[in-house]
Motif scaffolding. Sequence first.
Motif, mmCIF file in Angstrom:
data_model
loop_
_atom_site.group_PDB
_atom_site.id
_atom_site.type_symbol
_atom_site.label_atom_id
_atom_site.label_comp_id
_atom_site.label_asym_id
_atom_site.label_seq_id
_atom_site.Cartn_x
_atom_site.Cartn_y
_atom_site.Cartn_z
ATOM 1 N N MET A 1 32.954 -5.088 -6.802
ATOM 2 C CA MET A 1 33.341 -4.780 -5.309
ATOM 3 C C MET A 1 33.516 -6.288 -4.636
ATOM 4 O O MET A 1 32.396 -6.870 -4.678
ATOM 5 N N ILE A 2 34.580 -6.606 -4.180
ATOM 6 C CA ILE A 2 34.694 -7.688 -3.207
ATOM 7 C C ILE A 2 33.996 -7.300 -1.977
ATOM 8 O O ILE A 2 34.680 -6.809 -1.160
ATOM 9 N N LEU A 3 32.974 -8.293 -1.890
ATOM 10 C CA LEU A 3 32.656 -8.294 -0.529
ATOM 11 C C LEU A 3 33.224 -9.134 0.636
ATOM 12 O O LEU A 3 33.148 -9.063 1.810
ATOM 13 N N HIS A 4 33.690 -10.546 0.045
ATOM 14 C CA HIS A 4 34.501 -11.425 0.998
ATOM 15 C C HIS A 4 35.265 -12.233 0.142
ATOM 16 O O HIS A 4 35.022 -12.531 -1.072
ATOM 17 N N ARG A 5 36.468 -12.508 0.508
ATOM 18 C CA ARG A 5 37.416 -13.523 -0.230
ATOM 19 C C ARG A 5 38.192 -14.250 0.791
ATOM 20 O O ARG A 5 38.560 -13.737 1.756
ATOM 21 N N ASP A 6 38.400 -15.515 0.696
ATOM 22 C CA ASP A 6 39.026 -16.442 1.326
ATOM 23 C C ASP A 6 39.472 -17.547 0.432
ATOM 24 O O ASP A 6 39.103 -17.497 -0.806
ATOM 25 N N TYR A 7 40.010 -18.631 0.973
ATOM 26 C CA TYR A 7 40.646 -19.682 0.052
ATOM 27 C C TYR A 7 39.432 -20.486 -0.415
ATOM 28 O O TYR A 7 39.689 -21.395 -1.326
ATOM 29 N N ILE A 8 38.123 -20.129 0.064
ATOM 30 C CA ILE A 8 36.983 -21.294 -0.447
ATOM 31 C C ILE A 8 36.357 -20.489 -1.389
ATOM 32 O O ILE A 8 35.753 -21.045 -2.518
ATOM 33 N N ILE A 9 36.010 -19.438 -1.295
ATOM 34 C CA ILE A 9 35.044 -18.533 -1.931
ATOM 35 C C ILE A 9 35.312 -17.024 -2.059
ATOM 36 O O ILE A 9 36.191 -16.429 -1.160
#
Length: 136
Positions: A1-9
Amino acid sequence: MILHRDYIIQLDYNPATDILQVDYPDLQSAQLSEVRHSLTLMVEAIRNYDVKKLLLDASSTSINVSHEESRELTSKLAADLASTRIKKLARVQPINLRDEARAQENIKDLHKAGLLPYQLQTFATRAEALNWLTRD
């Protein structure tokens, strides 16, 4: 499950194994404040989900910051993780041997300072790291 996603991490958590997998971000001087923020978000997720096992994959990480900036970032991350209930941290080493030598020097300094209350192991592959994390 993806908890957080952005262009860094991206934070990918598996509750069944209690393992959070993270590709360690590239370290560029121009993006260092964003990287710090992303690592803070990672630590908050570890705290909020009470994660006990962390896989940091630096195999494709590029490091273009000073030795001092790298050491400062590593020390802050280690201290922040020490304030969580992390038990095991598995690192997948970068391909660049110079970057790995710098990382090992930072880790040695952390051990000397007593800032690692959790187990920390370095591996050549993600599969080896996951194998170690799943063993109790």
